[in-house]
Design an enzyme around this catalytic site. Structure first.
Site: not given
Length: 189
Positions: A139, A143, A152
Site C-alpha cells: 500500500r 490506509h 510508522y
C-alpha cells in the site's frame, strides 16, 4: 451502491473480514443448486486476524466450497505490520490448517495473479474445492484519510515498492512486446 444483478457483486460492506463468509455462503448456495458458479472473496491482510476469516476458511475446507479466497497482503493492517498479525511464515500457510490449498503470488505481477486465479477458479469449478491466494503487494498511500503512514513506515521502504508498481510493470511488458504502441499508450494517459 447497489450493483445490477447480472454483475454478481454484493454491495460493499465495512465489517472487516465478513465478506469472506459471504463468499463461502454464495459458493455453497451455488454448489447446492448445481450451478457451476465460483465465488471469490477478497480481503486485506488485517482481515486475516478476524474470526470471520478463519470461520470462512474452516467452512470452505470442510464443505469443499467452490470459492477462491484472496488476501491482498500489502504488509500493513493500518499501522500494524504483517509480522505482528500472524506468526505463520505466510498468510497463505494458514489455509493448510483448514484443509484449503494455498498459493502465494506476486500481487504486483498482473499476469501471475491472472494465472493463479484462473487455476483456482478451474479447480473450484471442477469440484476440487476452495483455494486461498495470498497476493503480496504494498500500500503506497495511507490506509485512510485519517491515517498518516509516515508515522510508522520508512520512506525508503515505500520508494522501493513504488518501483514495483503493477501498472508500470504491465505497461512495460506490453510496450516491449509491441502489444501496446507508444501512441496508444499516450492516448490512455
Amino acid at each position: 451502491p447497489a450493483y445490477p444483478k447480472e454483475t454478481h457483486c454484493l454491495p460493499v460492506q465495512i465489517v472487516i473480514g465478513t465478506q469472506m463468509l459471504h463468499a463461502v455462503g454464495l459458493a455453497m448456495a451455488a454448489k447446492i443448486a448445481g450451478d457451476s458458479a465460483v465465488s471469490a472473496g477478497v480481503c486485506g491482510d488485517g482481515a486475516t486476524s478476524e474470526g470471520d476469516f478463519n470461520e470462512a476458511l474452516n467452512f470452505a475446507g470442510v464443505f469443499q466450497a467452490p470459492v477462491v479466497l484472496v488476501v491482498q497482503n500489502n504488509g500493513w493492517a493500518i499501522s500494524v505490520p504483517r509480522s505482528r498479525q500472524s506468526a505463520a511464515p505466510t498468510l497463505a500457510a494458514r489455509g493448510i490448517g483448514f484443509g484449503v490449498p494455498s498459493i502465494l503470488v506476486d500481487g504486483n505481477d498482473i499476469l501471475a495473479v491472472y494465472a493463479v486465479m484462473q487455476r483456482a477458479v478451474e479447480r473450484a469449478r471442477s469440484g476440487q474445492g476452495p483455494t486461498l491466494v495470498e497476493a503480496l503487494t504494498y500500500r503506497i498511500g495511507s490506509h485512510t484519510t485519517a491515517d498518516d503512514a509516515t508515522r510508522y513506515r520508512d520512506a525508503a521502504e515505500v520508494e522501493a515498492w513504488r518501483a514495483k508498481d503493477p501498472l508500470a510493470r504491465f505497461r512495460l511488458f506490453l510496450l516491449k512486446r509491441n502489444i501496446l504502441e507508444e501512441e496508444q499508450d499516450r492516448q490512455l494517459i
